[in-house]
Write a protein that holds these residues in place. Structure first.
Motif, PDB file in Angstrom:
ATOM      1  N   SER A  48       0.861  -1.189   0.000  1.00 25.33           N
ATOM      2  CA  SER A  48       0.000   0.000   0.000  1.00 25.33           C
ATOM      3  C   SER A  48       0.897   1.240   0.000  1.00 25.33           C
ATOM      4  O   SER A  48       2.095   1.178   0.296  1.00 25.33           O
ATOM      5  N   GLU A  49       0.312   2.379  -0.336  1.00 25.10           N
ATOM      6  CA  GLU A  49       1.083   3.622  -0.368  1.00 25.10           C
ATOM      7  C   GLU A  49       1.722   3.910   0.992  1.00 25.10           C
ATOM      8  O   GLU A  49       2.894   4.278   1.075  1.00 25.10           O
ATOM      9  N   ASP A  52       4.613   1.331   1.672  1.00 24.85           N
ATOM     10  CA  ASP A  52       5.793   1.625   0.858  1.00 24.85           C
ATOM     11  C   ASP A  52       6.521   2.871   1.349  1.00 24.85           C
ATOM     12  O   ASP A  52       7.750   2.900   1.407  1.00 24.85           O
ATOM     13  N   TYR A 125       8.337  11.937   1.816  1.00 23.11           N
ATOM     14  CA  TYR A 125       7.347  10.955   2.265  1.00 23.11           C
ATOM     15  C   TYR A 125       6.693  11.306   3.598  1.00 23.11           C
ATOM     16  O   TYR A 125       5.568  10.908   3.858  1.00 23.11           O
TER      17      TYR A 125
END
Length: 149
Positions: A48-49, A52, A125
């Protein structure tokens, strides 16, 4: 009155995972895998985002701990805390005098540079990230990644 953890600001019932790993490349690789596994246990699917992003940030923070924060015979600590809407990843190493830069470079790194892009990745991120020196022997670099329930 609710009690909170003095170091993380988290309530005592906050889901958490903590482990000490060897300050080696193997320990850094294991950190990334353990984050993916723990997130899956908390209901965040592999690939999944959020998973990751958390794995990429963990890989960078652990690599920095091994490269810049290592002292012979000393491990690094990986900690994860699961909050409503985000996960906090903390990597603690044994070099409090070696702090990451407070300002990231404005321009692109030369294509020939072998390093210097990792914290840019963390900043991309993470919702927030930072560094804390909590005692005279360690420093903790942390990042908070958006992670829906």
């Amino acid at each position: 009155m609710k009690s909170i953890d003095a170091q993380t600001g988290a309530p005592p019932n906050t889901p958490r995972f903590t482990i000490r790993l060897s300050s080696t490349g193997r320990g850094a690789r294991l950190a990334r895998r353990l984050v993916a596994q723990q997130l899956a246990a908390w209901g965040v699917p592999y690939g999944s985002e959020a998973s990751d992003a958390a794995c990429a940030v963990t890989a960078e923070l652990a690599a920095n701990a091994v490269t810049h924060g290592r002292l012979p015979g000393r491990d690094f600590r990986l900690a994860m805390l699961r909050f409503q809407g985000h996960v906090r990843i903390e990597v603690t190493d044994a070099r409090p005098e070696r702090l990451p830069p407070t300002a990231l470079p404005a321009g692109p790194r030369p294509l020939t540079a072998n390093s210097g892009r990792g914290l840019l990745l963390v900043a991309a991120y993470a919702e927030r990230w930072g560094c804390e020196v909590r005692d005279t022997c360690t420093k903790t670099v942390w990042a908070e990644i958006a992670c829906p329930r």
